[in-house]
Design an enzyme around this catalytic site. Structure first.
Site, PDB file in Angstrom:
ATOM      1  N   SER A 243      51.451  41.448  48.063  1.00  0.00           N
ATOM      2  CA  SER A 243      49.838  41.229  48.311  1.00  0.00           C
ATOM      3  C   SER A 243      49.460  41.958  49.748  1.00  0.00           C
ATOM      4  O   SER A 243      49.777  42.811  49.977  1.00  0.00           O
ATOM      5  CB  SER A 243      49.836  39.678  48.245  1.00  0.00           C
ATOM      6  N   ASP A 369      43.583  41.660  38.228  1.00  0.00           N
ATOM      7  CA  ASP A 369      43.793  40.401  39.357  1.00  0.00           C
ATOM      8  C   ASP A 369      42.704  40.007  40.183  1.00  0.00           C
ATOM      9  O   ASP A 369      41.379  40.976  40.463  1.00  0.00           O
ATOM     10  CB  ASP A 369      44.299  41.558  40.057  1.00  0.00           C
ATOM     11  N   HIS A 398      47.191  37.161  40.271  1.00  0.00           N
ATOM     12  CA  HIS A 398      47.599  37.709  41.129  1.00  0.00           C
ATOM     13  C   HIS A 398      48.627  36.818  41.342  1.00  0.00           C
ATOM     14  O   HIS A 398      48.806  36.294  42.289  1.00  0.00           O
ATOM     15  CB  HIS A 398      46.446  37.032  41.900  1.00  0.00           C
TER      16      HIS A 398
END
Length: 580
Positions: A243, A369, A398
């Site tokens: 991330s 996502d 995600h």
């Protein structure tokens, strides 16, 4: 009386309508309540199916075979032939856990439960040069001898060649998050030394300076990698970012180029372009919910370090932040010295640094996502760089990517572990370059900054020569340029070509033909440079005399007029030569 005035057919129609409505009411009352409940539940499920982007029916119609993994890479890249061909997981299909057939359920389940494996850490507090403190969590191997755990952070040994894995968590995440434990457990089970580098202020560590991490803060990562490389100089180094941690990692790799000691890297669910992701998070209702949840995590982070936060940000505005952008507006841009939030986003987006990545980089992204949108994926940049491979799945959410009926396995962890296993003994593992070419930050500076080297012609014209650097230099030498001057030009003023030639001939007569040819080319290069310097000097002298004349004319008109009539021929010739 009004009814009596109405025609008879209208009275009959009204009576029939009232009778029908009464019959429908009787029928509706006679329907059992459970049937109404079933109908409402069915409509609600249908609504949720489309709102939450479920895809179970589509998977069922395809026979629960899953979807193929799409790989994007440069046609000249050696990674597909030498590495990806041996990665069985990347060749197979990915099937989402059936009861998590939604990107939102995948993401929610990851943070609510996530089925993390048993992982224990050995905490090390690392102090940075600016007084900050970073929590380094070394993963302890689950293997035990006589009940004593074997730590993956033994005493430093220069001859230790055990592979080293460094993990960078995402926004407000630390070593306790489920997805971090999944990859940490998988790495340590391979016998690799594994380290989770928490961000400042996370992992239960206090903030001890006025510096905080953000989406583009690479100095802590640079420091940690340098520290690990010095501790285990012969150990192959693999770095994984997730991330926001992936964005920081790619930005760092782009800044360092070939100068980094990282052998290979992976970026999982990187946001890539922070401006695009910010717009995406404000577009739909469900994305706004994610935005509020992330902002809540940031506010909690700020509350833990209120004493420090109040010194650099407006605390009242900070606590009222309802979105990530609000938090960045009231805090992040101030700590990072950015004028606006969009300026911060543009300077910290890792997509602009991809072109300069010089190590093998495997990137994972899913098209559904809900946080890092597919609109931000730099498709062309990934394909243009032969060191980058982009693995894209149709589903996964995600950082979720759960698979199997029980959702105990995470697909990207399994694929990445196999990739590391194949890559580590491969000759494609990057080796740190001893000579690094410095350059400006690609996200900063104007076009004028991109031509630091000078090219001089025989006539004395000077032009900037465009030079694309191979890599970034280290932190100390970044934003500095080095122009090497030949030794022959470092002599006293008035050095001539003959002096230079004489010096070169004395050195080249004692060398072989190839070295003599190299010396001859160096002499010719020096000749052009000397001619250019002489030309520039001549033009400077002419310009100086012209400026003297202009000064005299403007200050003493009578003297200037007399000088003009006296030497007008010379001045005309000088002006003509300057205009050529």
């Amino acid at each position: 009386m009004f009814i009596h005035c109405m025609p008879k057919y209208m009275v009959l129609d009204s009576a029939l309508e009232l009778k029908k409505k009464w019959e429908l009411l009787q029928i509706s009352v006679s329907v059992p309540a459970w049937e109404y409940f079933s109908l409402v539940s069915l409509l609600t499920l249908a609504w949720l199916y489309f709102v939450l982007d479920f895809h179970f029916l589509a998977d069922l119609l395809c026979g629960l075979r899953g979807d193929p993994i799409r790989l994007f890479y440069n046609s000249k890249s050696k990674i597909p032939a030498q590495v990806l061909q041996q990665c069985r997981v990347l060749k197979e299909r990915y099937l989402v856990t059936p009861w998590l057939s939604s990107p939102h359920l995948q993401t929610l389940f990851l943070h609510v439960n996530g089925r993390p494996p048993p992982v224990k850490y050995d905490r090390q507090l690392y102090s940075t040069a600016d007084g900050g403190t970073i929590g380094l969590d070394w993963v302890i191997s689950p293997h035990a001898v006589d009940g004593v755990g074997i730590t993956s952070a033994p005493q430093s040994s220069a001859s230790d060649e055990t592979p080293m894995v460094v993990i960078i968590p995402g926004l407000t995440s630390d070593s306790d998050d489920a997805y971090v434990k999944h990859i940490a457990y998988s790495s340590v089970m391979k016998g690799w030394r594994t380290l989770v580098a928490n961000h400042r202020g996370l992992g239960g560590v206090s903030i001890t300076s006025d510096r905080f991490y953000n989406a583009g803060w690479t100095e802590d990562l640079r420091t940690i990698i340098h520290y690990v490389h010095e501790k285990y100089p012969r150990a192959p180094l693999f770095t994984i970012g997730t991330s926001i941690g992936a964005n920081i990692l790619v930005k760092y790799l782009g800044e360092e180029g070939a100068a980094t000691p990282v052998g290979a890297a992976a970026a999982v669910c990187s946001p890539w372009d922070l401006v695009v992701c910010d717009r995406f998070m404000s577009r739909k209702t469900i994305q706004k919910i994610y935005n509020m949840v992330l902002a809540t995590g940031l506010r909690q982070y700020a509350n833990k370090h209120q004493s420090v936060m109040t010194r650099i940000a407006d605390w009242d505005l900070l606590t009222k932040s309802k979105t990530v952008r609000d938090f960045d507006q009231h805090c992040t841009r101030h700590t990072g010295k950015y004028e606006t939030v969009d300026t911060y986003y543009r300077h910290c987006s890792s997509a602009y640094y991809l072109a300069n990545v010089a190590v093998p980089l495997l990137c994972f992204n899913s098209l559904d996502d809900p946080v890092c949108t597919k609109e931000a994926i730099p498709w062309d940049e990934c394909i243009a760089n032969p060191n980058v491979v982009l693995a894209v799945t149709k589903h996964g959410g995600h950082l979720g990517f759960f698979e199997g009926i029980t959702a105990h396995s995470v697909w990207w962890v399994r694929a990445l572990t196999e990739y590391m296993t194949v890559m580590l003994p491969s000759p494609l593992m990057h080796k740190q370059s001893e000579i690094a070419v410095s350059n400006l930050n690609p996200a900063q500076g104007s076009d004028l900054d991109k031509g630091p080297y000078l090219r001089m012609s025989d006539s004395g014209e000077v032009a900037a020569e465009d030079l694309q650097p191979a890599s970034f230099a280290n932190t100390e030498s970044r934003n500095k340029f080095t122009i090497k001057i030949p030794e022959e030009l470092r002599a006293v003023n008035g050095l001539t070509r003959q002096d230079s030639a004489k010096k070169l001939s004395n050195t080249t007569n004692q060398k072989g033909p190839a070295q003599k040819e190299s010396g001859r080319r160096q002499l010719e290069s020096n000749d052009h440079l000397l001619k250019g310097l002489i030309g520039v000097g001549a033009q400077n002298r002419r310009m100086m005399w012209l400026l003297v004349y202009v000064a005299v004319v403007t200050s003493c008109p009578l003297i200037g007029s007399a000088l003009f009539f006296r030497a007008r021929g010379r001045i005309a010739a000088l002006t003509k030569r300057l205009l050529k």
